[in-house]
Structure formats: C-alpha cells, structure tokens
Design an enzyme around this catalytic site. Structure first.
Site, PDB file in Angstrom:
ATOM      1  N   GLY A  87     -10.698  -2.399  -1.550  1.00  0.00           N
ATOM      2  CA  GLY A  87     -11.478  -3.417  -1.931  1.00  0.00           C
ATOM      3  C   GLY A  87     -12.922  -2.639  -2.760  1.00  0.00           C
ATOM      4  CD  GLU A 102     -10.038  -5.781   9.716  1.00  0.00           C
ATOM      5  OE1 GLU A 102      -9.863  -5.562  10.735  1.00  0.00           O
ATOM      6  OE2 GLU A 102     -10.670  -5.418   8.722  1.00  0.00           O
TER       7      GLU A 102
END
Ligand SMILES: Cc1cc2nc3c(=O)[nH]c(=O)nc-3n(C[C@H](O)[C@H](O)[C@H](O)COP(=O)(O)OP(=O)(O)OC[C@H]3O[C@@H](n4cnc5c(N)ncnc54)[C@H](O)[C@@H]3O)c2cc1C
Length: 761
Positions: free
Chosen positions: A188, A512
């Site tokens: 990101g 995650e």
C-alpha cells in the site's frame, strides 16, 4: 416537470416509522452508547472531528462513487494531504487523526506511512536509526510504505525472493530481484506515493566471512552465500524532488482491484541496488564489520506486537459489523412488503371481515387513495426469515465488543510481563488473537454480505452504503500510529490503545494472516496444551484453556450431553458456556489423538484443525459475553438494557449452536433433545429483541455522514434519499446520448464520433 417530483412524498413516512420504533422501546440508547464507546473519549472525539471534516468540500461524499479509479487516487491523495493540514490547524492528537481517517472512510495513500512504516522503524530500528528516521517520518518529509509481500509469496514470508546481499568489500547491501516473482506486490502507498520503503528481503551473507565473496558471485554461485532469512531494510525508492524512481528501481501501481480505489498498492523490482549497512534495521540483528550476523534481544517482542494488531481487529470488526447492521435494521424497519397472510384469521384459522391489521405492524397508519392502509403491509423486519439473517448479527456486534474489551485487557495485562522479558503469556495471547482474527473478520465480512442480501434490491445499490463498506472503507488493518504527530512519544498504554478505524472488509479475511491459514497456529497451540494436560494430569490448571481441557479429561468417560434448558424451562446461561467449552475440548482432544497418537499428516487434518480453531474462538466469544453480563458496568445500566443484552447473548449463542449443531452433537456437548428446541427458542429470542432493534443499532452511534447510506439514515427518510441520489446526484443523467446505431457519435450533438471514448481506451 421538476415541480412534480419535488412535491411528491413517499406513500408512508420512514421518519414516522423509525420514530415509532424508538418510542416503543424503553432502552436508553445514549447510555448504552456511552457504555460501549467509553474508551479514548470516542463519542466526543467523533463529534469534534466530524464537524471539521463535514465543513470541507473536499470530503463531500456525494459524487465519489462516480469517479474513475485514477480520479479516486487523486482524491485519496488530496484528502490524505488535507487531513495532515487540518490536523496541524486544529492541533489534533494521534487519536484525532485516527478518527479523521475513520470518518474519511477510504484507504489513504499515507496509511502505511504512519502505521507499518513508522512502527517497523520504531520497533525494529536501533536507537540511532530511530533518531535518524523518526523526525523525517513524523514531519512527512518522507513518505513510507511496507514492502513485504511479493508476486510469488505473501503468507509464506520465509519464501520471499528479494535478496539483500552483503558486500564485504564496500560494507553495503545489494538489493536485488532475481525473478519476476520476486517483484514486491500489493504494498500500500508504494505505487505512486512513497519515497521510502521498508523492504523485507532475504539476508544473504558470505558462507565464510573471512573469504570475501562479492554479491555478483552469489548470482553466479549461490554456494558462496547463505540466507539468514527475511530481514527489514529501509530503502529510498524515489527522488525527493522529482519523485521519480531511483536508478535500478522499477515501481508502479498494480492497477484496479476489488475496491481500494484510493490506494496505490504497488509493485517494485530492484536491479542490484546498493544501500548502506545502516539500511538494515538493526534492533535485533546487525552485521559486524567482518560480515557475521549478531543477534540480540528477543525476536518474540516483534511477535508480541503482531499479536496486538490481531487483538485490535476484534474491536474493528464490531464497528464494521455494527455499521452494516445499522443500515439493515433501519431499512428493514422502514421497508414494507405484502400484508400479513393471516391478518383476517383468528387463531383457529377463521376469517373475519373487518379484522384489524397485524399487531406486528407499526402504528403509523394512514389511509391512502386506494382505500387500503399503506401500513397494512408488513415491515420486512417482522418477517422471521429477515430476522434470522439480521438479528443474530445485531447480537454478534455485542459479542465482538466484549471479547474485544477482554483482549484489550489481556494484552495490557500481559504486556508488562512480556516487557520484563518473560515471554510466557505470548503463546496464549498469540493463539487467542490469531483464532479471533480469523473468526471475527469472517463473521464481519460475511455479515456485511448477509445484511446486503437481507435488504433485497436496494441493498445492491450505491445508496445502501455497503458498497464502500465492503470495498473502500479505510483499511485500518495494521498497527496504530505509535507516535504523536508532533514527535512526542505516546505513553505505552495509549500507544497500544484501541484503534477505531474500520477495515476494508473484503480484504480483511486475507490480509494480516489469511483466515484459513492462521487457524493452524491456534490448533497447534491447543494440541500442545492437550498433550501437556494429558502428560500432567495432577497439575493445577494455570489458565482458562488448561482448565477447559482438565475438565474435559477428568469427565470424558462419564460425560452426559448437556442441555441449556433449566428445570423450570428457562434458558440456563451457565450451561450454554459449558456446552461451548465441552465442544472445544473434545475437538482439541480429537485433534491430539489424530496428530500425536495416530501420527496423521498435518495436511490431512487441516479442515479439522480449522474447525477446532473456530470452536475455540466461539467459546471465547460466548464466555466473555456471558461474564460481561454480570460485570458492574453492564449491571449498572438502566432497565431494560441489561436484560436486552442478555437476550443478545442468548441469541448469539443459540444461533451459533444451531449453525454448528452437528459438531456440538458429535462431540456430545449437547443433547439431541436440546438441539430439537433450538429453532423455537431462537424465534422467541428474536421476538424479544425485535422491539429494541432500532434503539440497539442507534447505540453504536454511527453518524449518517459515515454511513453514507440512504437506506440506513437515522431519520428513516429512505425513499426521499434514494430518489435524490438517482435524480439529482447522478452525473450520468446530465448527458443526452445518441442511440442511433448507424452513428458513431455517443453524446448527442457532440459531433466527435465517439472520439472522447476511444481516447480513453
Ligand atoms: C488490499 C491488500 C493490501 C495489502 N497491503 C500490503 C502491504 O501494504 N504490504 C505487504 O507487504 N503486503 C500487502 N498485502 C499482501 C497480503 O499481506 C497478502 O496478500 C496476504 O498475506 C495473503 O498472502 P498471499 O496472497 O500470498 O496468499 P497465499 O498464501 O498465496 O494464499 C492462497 C490460498 O492458499 C491458502 N494457503 C496458503 N498457505 C497455506 C498453508 N500453509 N496451509 C493451508 N492453506 C494455505 C490460503 O489460505 C489461501 O486460501 C496486501 C493485500 C491486499 C489484498
């Protein structure tokens, strides 16, 4: 003709319906809000920051869904920069920034900068590296990203292919992408924004430090070098003035994806890029001048902070799910479809000519021109087939809340022990947080979709507010900002406080730690614990998991399946918790038998292990919800809130029992007779909860500005808003088209022969 539509009103007023719903419940939603959102002054902060953002034209939401993907990035960057400027102007602290990101509700190109980039430097950088990098990071003079995942590997970090090869001659590292699949991917903020990156690369050192090899020799003869596994390096990737990639670096945006339009997830390859020795973050590992690797400290500290990130996720999940449920409950209360089939019949099935409207419908009747009452149609929220999809999810928001609170206390309770160097609590924390990450993000992500479908056709439209929630909502998936914007360190309690921003939920079960993968860690922990308890039958249990397993092992051979129905026919809440505990222990024992006794291959057990992890996590949710009901903070709430919360507990638990009844039956956790009563009990609980549904979602205090939903707005003016969005806010309606198939012209009268379109292809 504009006057014609502007004077029309819906056949029945949504605001009156929600008003009647609120009047019919004695629940004090404001008090419940304060109970739920007490941490970090959430409600006052939300109000204050909301007022600032709402006043800025740049943060208007009306037309955003009509922008193209490149325009969404432009807007994302503009907003990220504006939030920085507003923060300076209003002297925001880190929680205020966090709130601004939450309310802005889209992935910011700066997101990874203050989360993974800053946190990695703080946690893995040496004191000198922190001193050097932190001021530039905090001032945003540099913008960072976190480049771990690659085209070929994400979950399997050990398999990363980017190399950082030590050159003993120059005391530099050479960062290199030896394969196409070594390309960094998904990172990101890297595509168009970042000037710097934390690059996770395989650390390659000469096999024999006294016989210097060169990094180029590694390419020719890999035998000269040995990999010491992935390590983080801080690397400048773009020029600070021209913003062009530095020599040897190929970097860009990966292109369209599911939502996340405002975020520039990137790719990046290195062609033997040289970085100094100081680029390797060296709090835990450093290269000596003679080229040997020196490790220091305890790497489990890093493991501990990963655990914290996962623990936070439970808190995020509740707000995300609450948002979807808020929309679904309000809309399904306003929406009416069909009359009650039995409204003209009494309980014996007899028809009556002037039978009253169903008692289930809201008392806001008004006769219309067709002579039939508009409100003779039922609110769809009164259909049990709608309720069974929405109300257990409403109950789930509270189940997630109390476990989020529990995890928060557990983490902080254990943190001090861990910081003193005792890593004992980490395994339990890590296992609980991994299992809960997997289960809670699955519940929330699936819950959003269930809510959308429960709303019929309008759920599919942009006015639902769920399109953005699924795909574009701000991805607060990672570590909280760990430093004040002005450089003042945050006290450790607040540093690890609860992060309130909501994640972009379509990606959540994947990022995650993939939800199907991390459950293996939980199962491994439970098998180990079971083995320990079997080997040490007389030891006093040291934690709730050992307690659960000891109880199971002691009673296994004489156990009788349980029931949740007390002798007087009421629901016995303690027994519910015991049923969940028994199933978990029985599944852990079954996994132990297969793996430890029968030595079955791990891969062959994976589905069973995943189910074990979810059973364990459901048990945690149920046990925490149950104990919260007797806490002083719940007991001190005014009637009927404590009993409504108890209904939520029962609905969440019994609905889960019903969904997984086979597993509960096969583990002898519950009796067949009890299972047979589940459907009826669930119906009763839904009827108990139904009058409070609107007030319960109000308690989550999600502002209309954030909901951005015609269907879920607080005042119930659903149809007015849907029509306004279509008729007045839809730029497609501003253009007149040439639909004659013989002509290339697309926009009528433009005379460009469709060139404007071709230019974009
Ligand atoms: C929106 C978004 C943002 C991201 N941002 C970043 C970022 O900023 N920085 C960054 O470095 N990365 C980022 N990522 C990457 C992300 O961390 C990885 O995509 C994620 O960890 C999953 O890894 P993967 O893609 O390799 O999946 P894979 O590991 O390839 O998984 C594919 C499938 O195989 C299964 N599987 C894999 N291994 C096993 C196993 N051992 N046992 C059983 N099943 C297995 C998984 O469950 C899954 O179903 C981002 C990803 C997304 C979608």
């Amino acid at each position: 003709m504009a006057y014609f539509v502007s004077t029309l009103a819906p056949r029945y007023p949504g605001d009156a319906i929600l008003g009647a719903e609120r009047a019919a419940s004695g629940l004090d939603s404001a008090a419940l809000s304060r109970h739920l959102l007490v941490r970090d002054n959430f409600l006052a902060r939300q109000e204050r920051v909301l007022n600032v953002l709402r006043a800025e034209r740049l943060f208007r939401k009306e037309y955003v869904m009509n922008l193209s993907r490149p325009e969404r990035y432009h807007l994302g960057l503009a907003r990220a920069k504006a939030i920085r400027r507003l923060g300076k102007k209003h002297d925001w602290d880190h929680d205020d920034y966090n709130m601004a990101e939450y309310l802005n509700d889209e992935p910011s190109p700066f997101f990874l900068h203050m989360t993974m980039f800053a946190t990695t430097i703080r946690e893995q950088g040496s004191a000198a590296q922190n001193k050097f990098w932190m001021p530039e990071t905090l001032s945003h003079d540099i913008i960072g990203c976190y480049a771990q995942s690659e085209l070929g590997h994400g979950s399997n970090v050990k398999g990363l292919e980017t190399t950082a090869t030590w050159d003993p001659a120059t005391h530099e590292f050479q960062i290199h992408s030896p394969y196409l699949t070594a390309s960094k991917w998904w990172n990101g903020g890297m595509g168009r924004t970042a000037t710097h990156a934390i690059v996770v690369a395989q650390l390659l050192l000469p096999r024999n430090p006294h016989l210097p090899a060169s990094p180029d020799a590694w390419a020719a003869d890999a035998e000269d070098y040995v990999s010491h596994g992935p390590h983080p390096f801080i690397v400048q990737i773009r020029h600070l003035v021209s913003h062009q990639p530095l020599p040897g670096i190929v970097v860009g945006d990966i292109g369209p994806k599911y939502g996340y339009a405002s975020m520039d997830n990137g790719y990046m390859l290195f062609d033997r890029v040289r970085v100094p020795k100081s680029a390797m973050l060296s709090r835990y590992a450093e290269i000596s001048n003679d080229g040997t690797l020196l490790r220091r400290g305890h790497p489990k500290m890093v493991y501990g902070s990963l655990t914290f990130v996962r623990a936070q996720i439970v808190m995020h999940a509740r707000l995300v799910l609450a948002r979807a449920v808020t929309v679904a409950v309000r809309y399904c209360a306003v929406r009416r479809q069909f009359g009650d089939r039995d409204r003209d019949r009494d309980h014996d099935g007899e028809r009556h000519a002037d039978a009253p409207t169903s008692s289930m419908s809201c008392q806001t009747e008004k006769n219309d021109v067709q002579g039939e009452s508009a409100t003779s149609e039922l609110q769809v929220l009164n259909y049990p087939t709608v309720q069974i999809r929405v109300l257990p999810l409403l109950a789930t928001t509270f189940a997630l809340h109390y476990t989020g609170e529990y995890m928060y206390s557990l983490y902080h309770g254990s943190r001090e022990t861990i910081e003193k160097g005792d890593f004992g609590p980490i395994a339990a924390l890590h296992s609980a947080s991994s299992g809960l990450k997997s289960l809670c993000t699955t519940l929330a992500a699936d819950g959003i979709e269930t809510c959308r479908r429960a709303m019929g056709g309008h759920g599919f439209g942009g006015g639902s507010g769920l399109v953005g929630l699924n795909a574009d909502t701000h991805p607060r998936i990672s570590k909280r900002w760990t430093v004040e914007m002005d450089g003042r360190p945050i006290p450790s309690r607040r540093r690890h406080g609860v992060n309130i921003s909501t994640p972009s939920y379509l990606s959540k079960p994947t990022v995650e730690g993939d939800n199907w993968m991390i459950t293996q860690q939980v199962a491994a922990y439970l098998i180990k614990k079971t083995t320990y308890c079997i080997d040490n039958p007389t030891l006093v249990p040291q934690d709730p998991t050992e307690e659960l397993l000891h109880t199971y092992l002691r009673n296994r051979t004489r156990h009788i399946p349980l029931t949740f129905i007390a002798a007087d026919g009421s629901i016995d809440d303690d027994s519910i918790v015991r049923i969940f505990a028994w199933r978990t222990a029985a599944l852990a024992y079954a996994a132990y038998e297969k793996r430890v006794r029968e030595k079955k291959p791990w891969t062959s057990l994976m589905i069973q292990l995943h189910n074990l992890s979810h059973a364990y996590s459901f048990y945690i949710l149920v046990a925490n919800f149950h104990s919260a009901l007797s806490s002083s903070s719940v007991m001190s709430l005014f009637h009927p809130t404590p009993s409504v919360l108890r209904t939520c507990f029962r609905l969440f638990s019994l609905h889960t029992l019903s969904q997984f009844s086979t597993s509960f039956l096969l583990t002898d956790a519950i009796s067949r007779e009890a299972v047979e009563t589940l459907d009826g009990r669930i119906l009763e609980l839904m009827q108990e909860l139904r009058p409070h549904a609107v007030k319960l979602v109000d308690a989550w205090a999600i502002p209309d500005w954030l909901l951005d939903s015609a269907l879920g707005r607080y005042d119930g003016k659903v149809y007015e808003d849907l029509f306004d969005r279509a008729h007045r806010q839809n730029p497609l309606n501003d253009t007149t088209f040439n639909v004659d198939w013989r002509s290339d012209e697309i926009v009528l009268g433009s005379g460009d022969g469709g060139k404007h379109l071709l230019a974009k292809l």
